[in-house]
Design an enzyme around this catalytic site. Sequence first.
Site, PDB file in Angstrom:
ATOM      1  N   ASP A  59       0.872  -1.178   0.000  1.00 44.57           N
ATOM      2  CA  ASP A  59       0.000   0.000   0.000  1.00 44.57           C
ATOM      3  C   ASP A  59       0.904   1.220   0.000  1.00 44.57           C
ATOM      4  O   ASP A  59       1.573   1.519   0.992  1.00 44.57           O
ATOM      5  CB  ASP A  59      -0.892  -0.013   1.246  1.00 44.57           C
ATOM      6  CG  ASP A  59      -1.837   1.178   1.318  1.00 44.57           C
ATOM      7  OD1 ASP A  59      -1.671   2.133   0.528  1.00 44.57           O
ATOM      8  OD2 ASP A  59      -2.733   1.174   2.179  1.00 44.57           O
ATOM      9  N   ASN A  86       3.147   2.748 -10.648  1.00 43.21           N
ATOM     10  CA  ASN A  86       1.891   2.766 -11.389  1.00 43.21           C
ATOM     11  C   ASN A  86       0.681   3.096 -10.519  1.00 43.21           C
ATOM     12  O   ASN A  86      -0.305   3.646 -11.009  1.00 43.21           O
ATOM     13  CB  ASN A  86       1.685   1.399 -12.065  1.00 43.21           C
ATOM     14  CG  ASN A  86       0.288   1.238 -12.627  1.00 43.21           C
ATOM     15  OD1 ASN A  86      -0.060   1.840 -13.636  1.00 43.21           O
ATOM     16  ND2 ASN A  86      -0.527   0.419 -11.957  1.00 43.21           N
ATOM     17  N   TYR A 163      -6.502  15.902  -9.385  1.00 43.43           N
ATOM     18  CA  TYR A 163      -5.703  14.857 -10.033  1.00 43.43           C
ATOM     19  C   TYR A 163      -4.561  15.441 -10.850  1.00 43.43           C
ATOM     20  O   TYR A 163      -3.405  15.000 -10.735  1.00 43.43           O
ATOM     21  CB  TYR A 163      -6.600  14.001 -10.928  1.00 43.43           C
ATOM     22  CG  TYR A 163      -5.835  12.986 -11.737  1.00 43.43           C
ATOM     23  CD1 TYR A 163      -5.335  11.836 -11.147  1.00 43.43           C
ATOM     24  CD2 TYR A 163      -5.601  13.184 -13.108  1.00 43.43           C
ATOM     25  CE1 TYR A 163      -4.624  10.902 -11.888  1.00 43.43           C
ATOM     26  CE2 TYR A 163      -4.891  12.264 -13.846  1.00 43.43           C
ATOM     27  CZ  TYR A 163      -4.404  11.123 -13.238  1.00 43.43           C
ATOM     28  OH  TYR A 163      -3.692  10.208 -13.966  1.00 43.43           O
ATOM     29  N   LYS A 167      -0.383  14.856 -10.404  1.00 41.13           N
ATOM     30  CA  LYS A 167       0.489  14.260 -11.420  1.00 41.13           C
ATOM     31  C   LYS A 167       1.519  15.258 -11.949  1.00 41.13           C
ATOM     32  O   LYS A 167       2.641  14.876 -12.299  1.00 41.13           O
ATOM     33  CB  LYS A 167      -0.359  13.701 -12.562  1.00 41.13           C
ATOM     34  CG  LYS A 167      -1.072  12.399 -12.220  1.00 41.13           C
ATOM     35  CD  LYS A 167      -0.094  11.256 -11.999  1.00 41.13           C
ATOM     36  CE  LYS A 167      -0.798   9.920 -11.864  1.00 41.13           C
ATOM     37  NZ  LYS A 167       0.129   8.791 -11.709  1.00 41.13           N
ATOM     38  N   THR A 198     -10.255   1.605 -18.413  1.00 41.09           N
ATOM     39  CA  THR A 198     -10.021   0.820 -17.202  1.00 41.09           C
ATOM     40  C   THR A 198     -11.002   1.277 -16.125  1.00 41.09           C
ATOM     41  O   THR A 198     -11.736   2.250 -16.297  1.00 41.09           O
ATOM     42  CB  THR A 198      -8.586   1.010 -16.674  1.00 41.09           C
ATOM     43  OG1 THR A 198      -8.429   2.373 -16.233  1.00 41.09           O
ATOM     44  CG2 THR A 198      -7.546   0.688 -17.732  1.00 41.09           C
TER      45      THR A 198
END
Length: 245
Positions: A59, A86, A163, A167, A198
Amino acid sequence: MKKVLITGANKGVGFETARQLLLQGYYVYLGSRTLSNGLDAIEKLKAEGLNNAEAIELDVTDAASVLAARAIIGEKTQSLDALINNAGINGGMPQSALEADIDQYAKVFDTNLYGVIRVTQAFIDLLRNAPEPRIVNVSSSGCSLTLHSDPTWKYYDHKAAVYTSSKAAMNMYTINLAYELRDTPFKVNAVCPGFVATDFNGHRGTGTVQEGGARIAKYVMIDNDGPTGQFFSEEYNPETGVTPW
């Protein structure tokens, strides 16, 4: 046999990247937040005859979990040839710069930035023991400052303040990491798998996990003449992949 650790590899692009690297002869440590999900993923790979993989409970938001995974892998091998950071979350929608609260930012940054840092720092010693170590930080063209400042870009109106901020920060970490390792055999790059369908995006993506996995695996397998400290999105730039920060 080269060995790679992939975080968040029990499903989606991470799982497909594991599958493609297994086909290329790598031994894969498949990181999964819960061991049961990782073991399920291993069974799927074994059903395809891909046996050189094992599940590791990892984790990325839990320092103790990261160190425990490092201890387990360290008992199995003296070196790690590649690390693929990832694991990531999108943080849910909507994501308004004016309305998203600090807790939402903190949760996403804890995975997408701090998780990358935790894992990289924990495993850097094993990576240093490999002759040609590679680090791939899974990114997104959607966090490019340049592209998101361009009203003509096709995804200009697809803003997600939380988000994309996380990133973009991870990209900056990638630049600094590559700089610190510039006089070594390391190759460190940020790679966008593309807008693939996904669970991460509710299967709204227009690409396939096979395409995304191939794009990530490519930068794990680059030779000593390959790039480092760069940002690649073959969906944005099909010819070279080079993407503006």
